[in-house]
Design an enzyme around this catalytic site. Structure first.
Site, PDB file in Angstrom:
ATOM      1  N   CYS A 153     -17.548  17.960 -46.145  1.00 47.27           N
ATOM      2  CA  CYS A 153     -16.983  19.274 -46.143  1.00 47.27           C
ATOM      3  C   CYS A 153     -17.121  19.605 -47.693  1.00 47.27           C
ATOM      4  O   CYS A 153     -16.139  18.825 -48.438  1.00 47.27           O
ATOM      5  CB  CYS A 153     -15.929  19.720 -45.347  1.00 47.27           C
ATOM      6  SG  CYS A 153     -15.153  21.029 -45.602  1.00 47.27           S
ATOM      7  N   ARG A 162     -26.003  20.109 -39.476  1.00 47.89           N
ATOM      8  CA  ARG A 162     -24.974  20.720 -40.031  1.00 47.89           C
ATOM      9  C   ARG A 162     -23.921  20.052 -41.013  1.00 47.89           C
ATOM     10  O   ARG A 162     -24.079  20.401 -42.041  1.00 47.89           O
ATOM     11  CB  ARG A 162     -23.956  21.172 -38.942  1.00 47.89           C
ATOM     12  CG  ARG A 162     -23.172  22.357 -38.987  1.00 47.89           C
ATOM     13  CD  ARG A 162     -21.768  21.996 -39.732  1.00 47.89           C
ATOM     14  NE  ARG A 162     -21.089  20.926 -38.621  1.00 47.89           N
ATOM     15  CZ  ARG A 162     -19.914  20.486 -39.436  1.00 47.89           C
ATOM     16  NH1 ARG A 162     -19.370  20.508 -40.649  1.00 47.89           N
ATOM     17  NH2 ARG A 162     -19.361  19.562 -38.734  1.00 47.89           N
ATOM     18  N   ASP A 163     -23.196  19.083 -40.672  1.00 45.16           N
ATOM     19  CA  ASP A 163     -22.369  18.627 -41.511  1.00 45.16           C
ATOM     20  C   ASP A 163     -23.153  17.781 -42.666  1.00 45.16           C
ATOM     21  O   ASP A 163     -22.770  17.610 -43.880  1.00 45.16           O
ATOM     22  CB  ASP A 163     -21.473  17.522 -40.886  1.00 45.16           C
ATOM     23  CG  ASP A 163     -20.269  17.277 -41.472  1.00 45.16           C
ATOM     24  OD1 ASP A 163     -20.150  17.284 -42.792  1.00 45.16           O
ATOM     25  OD2 ASP A 163     -19.103  16.732 -40.876  1.00 45.16           O
TER      26      ASP A 163
HETATM   27  P1  HMG Z   1     -13.613  35.255 -46.097  1.00 41.86           P
HETATM   28  O1  HMG Z   1     -14.217  35.428 -47.419  1.00 41.86           O
HETATM   29  O2  HMG Z   1     -12.211  35.227 -45.818  1.00 41.86           O
HETATM   30  O3  HMG Z   1     -14.278  36.133 -45.071  1.00 41.86           O
HETATM   31  O4  HMG Z   1     -14.189  33.850 -45.406  1.00 41.86           O
HETATM   32  P2  HMG Z   1     -14.313  37.959 -44.915  1.00 41.86           P
HETATM   33  O5  HMG Z   1     -14.020  38.421 -43.612  1.00 41.86           O
HETATM   34  O6  HMG Z   1     -13.559  38.373 -45.921  1.00 41.86           O
HETATM   35  O7  HMG Z   1     -15.983  37.999 -45.391  1.00 41.86           O
HETATM   36  C1  HMG Z   1     -16.564  37.975 -46.421  1.00 41.86           C
HETATM   37  C2  HMG Z   1     -17.997  38.120 -46.448  1.00 41.86           C
HETATM   38  O8  HMG Z   1     -18.559  37.153 -45.624  1.00 41.86           O
HETATM   39  C3  HMG Z   1     -18.219  39.451 -46.006  1.00 41.86           C
HETATM   40  O9  HMG Z   1     -19.395  39.829 -46.408  1.00 41.86           O
HETATM   41  C4  HMG Z   1     -18.617  39.127 -44.372  1.00 41.86           C
HETATM   42  O10 HMG Z   1     -19.310  39.915 -43.889  1.00 41.86           O
HETATM   43  C5  HMG Z   1     -19.000  37.810 -44.766  1.00 41.86           C
HETATM   44  P3  HMG Z   1     -19.359  41.053 -47.446  1.00 41.86           P
HETATM   45  O11 HMG Z   1     -18.822  42.245 -46.930  1.00 41.86           O
HETATM   46  O12 HMG Z   1     -18.789  40.442 -48.706  1.00 41.86           O
HETATM   47  O13 HMG Z   1     -21.020  41.311 -47.520  1.00 41.86           O
HETATM   48  N1  HMG Z   1     -18.795  37.062 -43.322  1.00 41.86           N
HETATM   49  C6  HMG Z   1     -19.864  36.388 -42.641  1.00 41.86           C
HETATM   50  N2  HMG Z   1     -21.234  36.481 -42.566  1.00 41.86           N
HETATM   51  C7  HMG Z   1     -21.907  35.670 -41.871  1.00 41.86           C
HETATM   52  N3  HMG Z   1     -21.328  35.010 -40.856  1.00 41.86           N
HETATM   53  C8  HMG Z   1     -20.162  34.833 -40.776  1.00 41.86           C
HETATM   54  C9  HMG Z   1     -19.269  35.490 -41.564  1.00 41.86           C
HETATM   55  N4  HMG Z   1     -17.902  35.729 -41.909  1.00 41.86           N
HETATM   56  C10 HMG Z   1     -17.826  36.733 -42.924  1.00 41.86           C
HETATM   57  N5  HMG Z   1     -19.550  34.127 -39.723  1.00 41.86           N
HETATM   58  C11 HMG Z   1     -14.752  32.592 -43.700  1.00 41.86           C
HETATM   59  C12 HMG Z   1     -13.617  33.335 -44.205  1.00 41.86           C
HETATM   60  C13 HMG Z   1     -13.962  31.649 -42.415  1.00 41.86           C
HETATM   61  C14 HMG Z   1     -15.785  33.392 -42.968  1.00 41.86           C
HETATM   62  C15 HMG Z   1     -15.273  31.518 -44.784  1.00 41.86           C
HETATM   63  O14 HMG Z   1     -14.074  30.815 -45.037  1.00 41.86           O
HETATM   64  C16 HMG Z   1     -15.987  30.613 -43.843  1.00 41.86           C
HETATM   65  O15 HMG Z   1     -17.230  30.738 -43.849  1.00 41.86           O
HETATM   66  N6  HMG Z   1     -15.647  29.212 -44.046  1.00 41.86           N
HETATM   67  C17 HMG Z   1     -16.682  28.203 -43.504  1.00 41.86           C
HETATM   68  C18 HMG Z   1     -16.376  26.933 -44.500  1.00 41.86           C
HETATM   69  C19 HMG Z   1     -17.213  25.976 -43.728  1.00 41.86           C
HETATM   70  O16 HMG Z   1     -18.247  26.085 -43.435  1.00 41.86           O
HETATM   71  N7  HMG Z   1     -16.907  24.548 -44.146  1.00 41.86           N
HETATM   72  C20 HMG Z   1     -17.369  23.455 -43.683  1.00 41.86           C
HETATM   73  C21 HMG Z   1     -17.377  23.340 -42.132  1.00 41.86           C
HETATM   74  S1  HMG Z   1     -15.882  22.686 -41.749  1.00 41.86           S
HETATM   75  C22 HMG Z   1     -16.083  20.968 -41.842  1.00 41.86           C
HETATM   76  O17 HMG Z   1     -17.100  20.610 -42.233  1.00 41.86           O
HETATM   77  C23 HMG Z   1     -15.225  19.862 -41.341  1.00 41.86           C
HETATM   78  C24 HMG Z   1     -15.821  19.245 -39.869  1.00 41.86           C
HETATM   79  O18 HMG Z   1     -16.988  18.501 -40.133  1.00 41.86           O
HETATM   80  C25 HMG Z   1     -14.851  18.186 -39.336  1.00 41.86           C
HETATM   81  C26 HMG Z   1     -14.179  17.133 -40.377  1.00 41.86           C
HETATM   82  O19 HMG Z   1     -14.966  16.308 -41.102  1.00 41.86           O
HETATM   83  O20 HMG Z   1     -13.069  17.261 -40.387  1.00 41.86           O
HETATM   84  C27 HMG Z   1     -16.276  20.440 -38.921  1.00 41.86           C
HETATM   85 MG    MG Z   2     -17.073  16.694 -41.075  1.00 36.33          MG
END
Ligand code: HMG
Ligand code: MG
Length: 311
Positions: free
Chosen positions: A250, A13-14
């Site tokens: 990220c 994942r990450d």
């Molecule tokens: P948004 O654009 O505000 O969402 O994103 P929305 O609700 O307006 O949806 C936009 C489109 O995405 C729509 O599709 C939704 O259906 C679709 P459209 O109508 O345009 O065709 N959609 C989805 N599709 C599939 N699965 C879903 C989903 N949700 C919406 N779950 C949202 C908001 C939260 C979805 C977006 O910002 C997002 O997915 N962010 C994730 C970013 C991410 O994964 N970052 C990396 C992980 S965090 C990390 O790495 C840190 C960590 O490792 C810890 C650390 O190191 O600190 C964990």
């Molecule tokens: Mg991380």
């Protein structure tokens, strides 16, 4: 007998989410299978986030459906990120379809990072989790709750330990009491932690029971992650995340000039824990094989991307 420390490998994942060259689904599946043979307690296999935000992990369902894990073998827990109700429905379908899943919700102790990563304020992310977490607990899903930027934010700088504690308490208010498995995972998203800043962070969690719930998710930008692991162990933390080959980061924590840093290499993590006199149940040779495989698939897909770009 030595005390046991819990290990989660987050490389599928990450480790892959920030990789611009697309990794074939079959290679992700093989990587997870390699990791499942290492003896780690958990493998964070993929993300049910929006594929528009993280195209690399848009094949989450296919990855989980294709896994062929040794029948009858007590393998590691499999987990996946879930940002919202839509992601939860996807995870629940897999869980109820016979592949038990732990879900990992994620927010941050920095408002700017929260907005960049999830298009929502911290309070809004927690509100989103409140919509589906009761159903997750009812379905018997274990839950990890990430708090990113627990030490520093790429946009806001140093983060106060008190801010991390407040977010953690708001998250835990969503969990029912009793024997529910809820882990708080403190993310040093940009690898800024030092043993000193980590001590200050953990001082905001003086309760022994709380520290047992805490996992440390360290990125290794400055080569200090191993010393932070040693400090975490001294202070009672017994859960850690790593990624084989030290891959990851990220995408929303970097800039073109300064890409997000990789996770602590699980080999370094486990070696550090063993050297400190703790047990993990991880087989170092199997871990090395998983790390070699991760390096091999990334090298292959990066080479293919360069070739594709040149033609
Ligand atoms: P948004 O654009 O505000 O969402 O994103 P929305 O609700 O307006 O949806 C936009 C489109 O995405 C729509 O599709 C939704 O259906 C679709 P459209 O109508 O345009 O065709 N959609 C989805 N599709 C599939 N699965 C879903 C989903 N949700 C919406 N779950 C949202 C908001 C939260 C979805 C977006 O910002 C997002 O997915 N962010 C994730 C970013 C991410 O994964 N970052 C990396 C992980 S965090 C990390 O790495 C840190 C960590 O490792 C810890 C650390 O190191 O600190 C964990
Ligand atoms: Mg991380």
């Amino acid at each position: 007998m030595s005390e046991r420390v819990r290990i989660t490998d987050v490389s599928p994942r990450d480790g892959l989410q920030n990789e611009p060259a697309r990794v074939p689904t079959a290679d992700k599946v093989r990587l997870i299978e390699f990791l499942c043979a290492t003896g780690v307690d958990e493998v964070e296999a993929t993300s049910f986030v929006s594929p528009k935000w993280i195209p690399q992990l848009g094949d989450a369902e296919d990855v989980l459906a294709s896994l062929e894990l040794e029948a009858g073998r007590e393998g590691p827990a499999l987990s996946a990120l879930v940002p919202n109700e839509k992601g939860f429905e996807r995870a629940l379908a897999i869980h109820q379809g016979g592949r038990p899943l732990k879900i990992a919700v994620f927010t941050a102790a920095s408002e700017t990072f929260s907005r960049k990563n999830t298009n929502a304020s911290i309070a809004e992310t927690i509100e989103r989790f409140g919509v589906f977490l009761p159903r997750a607990f009812e379905a018997g899903m274990a839950v990890r709750m990430y708090v990113s930027c627990a030490v520093a934010c790429p946009f806001e700088g140093a983060i106060e330990p008190g801010a991390v504690r407040r977010v953690t308490d708001a998250l835990l208010a969503l969990a029912p009491g009793g024997g529910v498995d809820v882990e708080i995972d403190l993310g040093d998203t940009i690898g800024a932690a030092t043993p000193e800043s980590l001590s200050a962070l953990l001082d905001a969690f003086p309760e022994e029971a709380m520290r047992r719930r805490i996992a440390l998710h360290l990125h290794d930008t400055f080569g200090r992650a191993a010393s932070c692991v040693r400090r975490g162990l001294e202070l009672g933390v017994r859960r850690f995340d790593g990624a084989v080959a030290g891959i990851g980061g990220c995408p929303y924590a970097g800039t073109p000039e300064k890409p997000a840093p990789g996770n602590i290499d699980t080999e370094l993590l486990v070696g550090t824990i063993h050297d400190a006199g703790f047990e993990t149940g991880v087989d170092m040779d199997a871990l090395k094989r998983a790390g070699d495989f991760a390096r091999q698939i990334l090298a292959q897909c990066r080479a293919a991307a360069v070739k594709g770009g040149a033609s």
